[in-house]
Design a protein around this motif. Structure first.
Motif: not given
Ligand code: PLP
Length: 377
Positions: A65-67, A91, A136, A140, A165, A187, A189-190
């Motif tokens: 995951s991004g986290m 975030y 970032e 966000n 980020d 991330s 995921t996005k």
């Molecule tokens: N960084 C940003 C700017 C995000 O918006 C998010 C998730 O919304 C993340 C990191 C975390 O990514 P992930 O949801 O894939 O863990």
């Protein structure tokens, strides 16, 4: 045997060897051959190689995951007594990782307005052991833009590392390593995954030694990226450039379209001349600041609820971003849910603020959905 046009999916969790010498050869190869999927597998490597090339990095690694990716770059860079300097616009979960988790291990975090360079310089100077500056590219949800080259100069004067980020921009719109960042995080995921069906993260960087430490961290802490998610995400890379540019173009039009409409109090997007980073965005993201922006609606939380109910399935309320079609999120109760109210208000996250992730659907369809929502307010 003929070569398949697209990479096959490799689901094996472990690989076999004829003898111990064969296993030794696999571990010793550059890059190491596959042995156990937590340490790497063909689909993760295919995806990581493609994204590393895109970012111009010396190393790359995919995470679940991004986290996980953010955690995996911080772990080798900090120790008890280190200080992380972080943007005060991150975030919510990233802020929590720093303030709520790393603090238990003796790592302190100073949150600063990273658009105010003297404040960043002062925070770095005041830190006994500054380890990392975390920002970032586009924040966000209020789309503050990081002046990556200027921040890199400030950070490198202290020996710390700049981690960026880049999730809102993607490598299509910004390549932070080329601006001097040490590590870029996405991330996946996005918008890179882009179809709302995978969860992954990614890191790339300029220093191979740090890359080796990140890779070791990933294996030891168990950050395994599933082959199917890697395969799906790699498939999406073929259309990433098209999707990002289409969504970015739709975003400029949607932001302009929303300004002045009944029920809209403010549109927060760097293409708008009233955004504080309007000029900076043109320098850092010349092809546009991306596909996500914030809108302040009239009527606070009630107004937002009315907007969401009226828009319905035409503009799904889905607390994520980067899906192929537009979606809405509500930072106050989603991305920044666990942040104290006073901090949220100081950031600009008010009860009437929605975050729009613009997709690549035809603009007329998007405008009709936005109009339907606004009529409900
Ligand atoms: N960084 C940003 C700017 C995000 O918006 C998010 C998730 O919304 C993340 C990191 C975390 O990514 P992930 O949801 O894939 O863990």
């Amino acid at each position: 045997m003929a070569t398949p046009l697209v990479p096959p999916m490799a689901l094996a969790s472990v690989y076999t060897f004829a003898d111990v010498d064969g296993l030794d050869r696999a571990y010793g190869a550059t890059p190491p051959d596959f042995t156990y999927c937590r340490d790497g597998h063909p689909n993760a490597r295919f995806l990581s190689d493609a994204l590393t090339k895109w970012h111009g990095g010396a190393w790359g690694q995919v995470f679940p995951s991004g986290m996980a990716a953010i955690g995996a770059v911080l772990l080798p860079l900090v120790k008890a007594g280190s200080r992380v300097i972080a943007s005060d616009q991150l975030y919510g979960k990233t802020t929590h990782l720093l303030v709520g988790e790393l603090s238990r291990f003796g790592v302190t975090t100073t949150r600063v307005d990273t658009n105010h360079l003297p404040a960043v310089k002062a925070a770095l100077a005041a830190a006994p052991e500054p380890a990392v500056l975390l920002v970032e590219t586009v924040s966000n949800p209020l789309c503050r833009v990081a002046d990556v080259p200027a921040l890199a100069d400030l950070v490198h004067a202290t020996g710390a590392k700049l981690v960026v980020d880049n999730t809102f921009a993607s490598p299509v719109l910004c390549k932070p390593l080329a601006f001097g960042a040490d590590v870029v995080m996405e991330s996946l995921t996005k918008i890179i995954g882009g179809h709302g069906d995978t969860m992954l993260g990614f890191l790339s960087g300029s220093d191979p030694d740090l890359g080796a430490r990140v890779t070791a961290t990933a294996s030891t802490w168990g950050y395994h990226a599933a082959p199917f998610d890697c395969w799906l995400t790699a498939r999406g890379l073929d259309t990433l450039d098209l999707r990002v540019k289409a969504a970015a173009a739709n975003s400029v039009r949607a932001a302009d379209w929303l300004v002045g409409k009944p029920g809209v109090l403010q549109v927060v997007f760097p293409t708008r001349p009233d955004h504080p980073d309007h000029a900076l965005a043109r320098r850092i993201l010349p092809a546009g600041p991306g596909h996500v922006f914030a809108v302040e609606l009239a009527g606070g939380r009630d107004g937002v609820n009315r907007f969401l109910r009226a828009a319905g399935a035409d503009l799904p309320f889905a607390p994520s971003l980067g899906h192929a079609n537009s979606t809405i999120s509500y930072p106050d109760a989603a991305s920044h849910r666990n942040m104290p109210v006073a901090e949220k208000l100081a950031m600009g996250i008010t009860p009437g603020l929605i975050r729009i992730s613009i997709g690549s659907e035809p603009f007329e369809q998007l405008a009709a959905a936005l109009g339907k929502g606004l009529n409900g307010i």
